[in-house]
Scaffold this active site. Structure first.
Site, PDB file in Angstrom:
ATOM      1  N   ASN A   1     -47.221 -19.561  -2.678  1.00 54.37           N
ATOM      2  CA  ASN A   1     -45.820 -19.968  -2.538  1.00 54.37           C
ATOM      3  C   ASN A   1     -45.211 -19.893  -3.936  1.00 54.37           C
ATOM      4  O   ASN A   1     -45.447 -20.779  -4.756  1.00 54.37           O
ATOM      5  CB  ASN A   1     -45.739 -21.394  -1.978  1.00 54.37           C
ATOM      6  CG  ASN A   1     -44.311 -21.917  -1.977  1.00 54.37           C
ATOM      7  OD1 ASN A   1     -43.359 -21.151  -2.087  1.00 54.37           O
ATOM      8  ND2 ASN A   1     -44.168 -23.230  -1.870  1.00 54.37           N
TER       9      ASN A   1
ATOM     10  N   LYS B   1     -42.210 -20.228  -4.835  1.00 54.15           N
ATOM     11  CA  LYS B   1     -41.053 -21.119  -5.025  1.00 54.15           C
ATOM     12  C   LYS B   1     -39.919 -20.343  -5.700  1.00 54.15           C
ATOM     13  O   LYS B   1     -39.743 -19.172  -5.405  1.00 54.15           O
ATOM     14  CB  LYS B   1     -41.456 -22.363  -5.804  1.00 54.15           C
ATOM     15  CG  LYS B   1     -42.726 -23.019  -5.251  1.00 54.15           C
ATOM     16  CD  LYS B   1     -42.975 -24.383  -5.790  1.00 54.15           C
ATOM     17  CE  LYS B   1     -44.336 -24.865  -5.321  1.00 54.15           C
ATOM     18  NZ  LYS B   1     -44.536 -26.292  -5.438  1.00 54.15           N
TER      19      LYS B   1
ATOM     20  N   HIS C   1     -41.623 -26.800   4.187  1.00 56.26           N
ATOM     21  CA  HIS C   1     -42.280 -27.190   2.939  1.00 56.26           C
ATOM     22  C   HIS C   1     -41.730 -28.547   2.488  1.00 56.26           C
ATOM     23  O   HIS C   1     -40.552 -28.845   2.685  1.00 56.26           O
ATOM     24  CB  HIS C   1     -42.027 -26.125   1.861  1.00 56.26           C
ATOM     25  CG  HIS C   1     -42.873 -26.350   0.649  1.00 56.26           C
ATOM     26  ND1 HIS C   1     -42.491 -27.207  -0.350  1.00 56.26           N
ATOM     27  CD2 HIS C   1     -44.082 -25.854   0.284  1.00 56.26           C
ATOM     28  CE1 HIS C   1     -43.446 -27.229  -1.279  1.00 56.26           C
ATOM     29  NE2 HIS C   1     -44.416 -26.414  -0.910  1.00 56.26           N
TER      30      HIS C   1
ATOM     31  N   GLU D   1     -40.816 -29.642  -0.258  1.00 54.48           N
ATOM     32  CA  GLU D   1     -39.630 -29.587  -1.143  1.00 54.48           C
ATOM     33  C   GLU D   1     -38.364 -29.387  -0.323  1.00 54.48           C
ATOM     34  O   GLU D   1     -37.300 -29.889  -0.684  1.00 54.48           O
ATOM     35  CB  GLU D   1     -39.818 -28.482  -2.200  1.00 54.48           C
ATOM     36  CG  GLU D   1     -40.815 -28.918  -3.263  1.00 54.48           C
ATOM     37  CD  GLU D   1     -41.584 -27.781  -3.910  1.00 54.48           C
ATOM     38  OE1 GLU D   1     -41.161 -26.617  -3.796  1.00 54.48           O
ATOM     39  OE2 GLU D   1     -42.642 -28.065  -4.512  1.00 54.48           O
TER      40      GLU D   1
ATOM     41  N   GLU E   1     -50.222 -30.367   3.447  1.00 50.33           N
ATOM     42  CA  GLU E   1     -49.932 -30.537   2.022  1.00 50.33           C
ATOM     43  C   GLU E   1     -49.500 -31.976   1.746  1.00 50.33           C
ATOM     44  O   GLU E   1     -48.340 -32.332   1.976  1.00 50.33           O
ATOM     45  CB  GLU E   1     -48.795 -29.604   1.610  1.00 50.33           C
ATOM     46  CG  GLU E   1     -49.092 -28.148   1.830  1.00 50.33           C
ATOM     47  CD  GLU E   1     -48.288 -27.276   0.880  1.00 50.33           C
ATOM     48  OE1 GLU E   1     -48.911 -26.544   0.108  1.00 50.33           O
ATOM     49  OE2 GLU E   1     -47.048 -27.353   0.895  1.00 50.33           O
TER      50      GLU E   1
ATOM     51  N   GLY F   1     -47.819 -29.826  -6.960  1.00 44.92           N
ATOM     52  CA  GLY F   1     -47.261 -29.615  -8.294  1.00 44.92           C
ATOM     53  C   GLY F   1     -47.553 -30.758  -9.255  1.00 44.92           C
ATOM     54  O   GLY F   1     -46.973 -30.835 -10.335  1.00 44.92           O
TER      55      GLY F   1
ATOM     56  N   SER G   1     -51.972 -28.551  -5.439  1.00 50.71           N
ATOM     57  CA  SER G   1     -52.733 -28.372  -6.681  1.00 50.71           C
ATOM     58  C   SER G   1     -54.101 -27.717  -6.453  1.00 50.71           C
ATOM     59  O   SER G   1     -55.077 -28.010  -7.131  1.00 50.71           O
ATOM     60  CB  SER G   1     -52.883 -29.697  -7.434  1.00 50.71           C
ATOM     61  OG  SER G   1     -51.605 -30.207  -7.781  1.00 50.71           O
TER      62      SER G   1
HETATM   63  C1  PEP Z   1     -46.968 -25.647  -2.709  1.00 45.82           C
HETATM   64  O1  PEP Z   1     -45.915 -25.405  -3.259  1.00 45.82           O
HETATM   65  O2  PEP Z   1     -47.076 -25.448  -1.495  1.00 45.82           O
HETATM   66  C2  PEP Z   1     -48.080 -26.162  -3.518  1.00 45.82           C
HETATM   67  C3  PEP Z   1     -49.195 -26.522  -2.921  1.00 45.82           C
HETATM   68  O3  PEP Z   1     -47.877 -26.233  -4.868  1.00 45.82           O
HETATM   69  P1  PEP Z   1     -49.004 -26.497  -5.993  1.00 45.82           P
HETATM   70  O4  PEP Z   1     -50.189 -25.640  -5.655  1.00 45.82           O
HETATM   71  O5  PEP Z   1     -48.355 -26.122  -7.281  1.00 45.82           O
HETATM   72  O6  PEP Z   1     -49.349 -27.955  -5.921  1.00 45.82           O
END
Ligand code: PEP
Length: 251
Positions: free
Chosen positions: A9, A11, A94, A96, A166, A172, A213
């Site tokens: 992803n 972003k 997502h 976000e 998630e 993040g 992460s």
């Molecule tokens: C994501 O944006 O779906 C995500 C898991 O980000 P990160 O791996 O940076 O935590």
């Protein structure tokens, strides 16, 4: 039985030039992957990503899609528009989007249905916030998100929807759910899918990724968990070598 899927992803990162460069670096590194490999890019980079990934095993996804076919929805993009570009996947719900843009379980459901109706594959995100985890309601939250997210979606579409679990507090932040925590919550989601559809459907056809992460260092341990069928990768998907190490763990 369930083929793992590793999706990046990106972003709001990577313009057209950066997209071409990253795909050029990534393609040779993941060419022998035994899992599905997807990169989800900003809208403006989709055409370049589709072009650059031609002849490779990398599929391209968008990061959102609107539920309407067309109309007065300034700033939105329809499923038809993505299909026209050659996009195959789309992330929906997502955290976000839920956190900053008012996405709800109902809009996640509407977007998912619209995407499936046009033949896109959906990566449907669920996950609890830190407050919800601390309040002991993780299972309740992911079950609600799953039930509403899949409302009205027939079993015939299960091969076309990947669930990404998630935990919001792990995205993040550098904090990863332990492999055990991730596995346990994914089991809750799989059990919920068994209730909604059937045991065999949940066991054989529903792929559930972990995201939060996940990176080159922890991917192997996470992927070794029996319930985890891949990863949705943010930060680590922006570096070809790191992402390719995660992809290699996706077996
Ligand atoms: C994501 O944006 O779906 C995500 C898991 O980000 P990160 O791996 O940076 O935590």
């Amino acid at each position: 039985m369930r083929k793992p899927i590793i999706a990046g992803n990106w972003k709001m990162n990577n313009n057209v030039a950066a997209t071409k460069a990253l795909v050029a670096d990534l393609a040779p590194l993941v060419k022998d992957a035994t899992c599905d490999v997807v990169i989800c890019t900003p809208y403006t980079s989709l055409a370049a990503a589709v072009e650059a990934t031609k002849g490779t095993n990398i599929k391209v996804g968008a990061e959102n899609v609107h539920w309407a076919e067309k109309g007065a929805f300034t700033g939105e993009i329809s499923a038809d528009m993505l299909v026209e570009l050659g996009v195959e996947y789309v992330i929906v719900g997502h955290s976000e989007r839920r956190q900053y843009f008012g996405e709800t379980d109902a809009t996640v459901n509407a977007r998912t249905k619209a995407a499936l109706a046009k033949g896109l594959k959906v990566i449907l995100c669920v996950g609890e916030t830190l407050e919800e985890r601390e309040a002991g309601i993780t299972a309740e939250v992911v079950r609600r998100q799953t039930k509403v997210g899949f409302a009205g979606i027939p079993a015939s579409e299960l091969d076309n929807v990947v669930i990404a679990y998630e935990p919001v507090w792990a995205i993040g932040t550098g904090k990863t759910a332990t492999a055990q925590e991730a596995n346990d919550t994914i089991k809750v989601i799989r059990d919920c899918m068994a209730e909604l559809y059937c045991d065999k459907c949940a066991e054989e056809r529903v792929r559930i990724q972990y995201g939060g992460s996940m990176n080159a260092k922890n991917a192997e341990e996470l992927m070794a968990q029996p319930q985890i069928d891949g990863g949705l990768i943010g930060g680590a998907s922006l570096k070809a070598v790191d992402f390719s190490i995660v992809v290699a763990a996706g077996k």
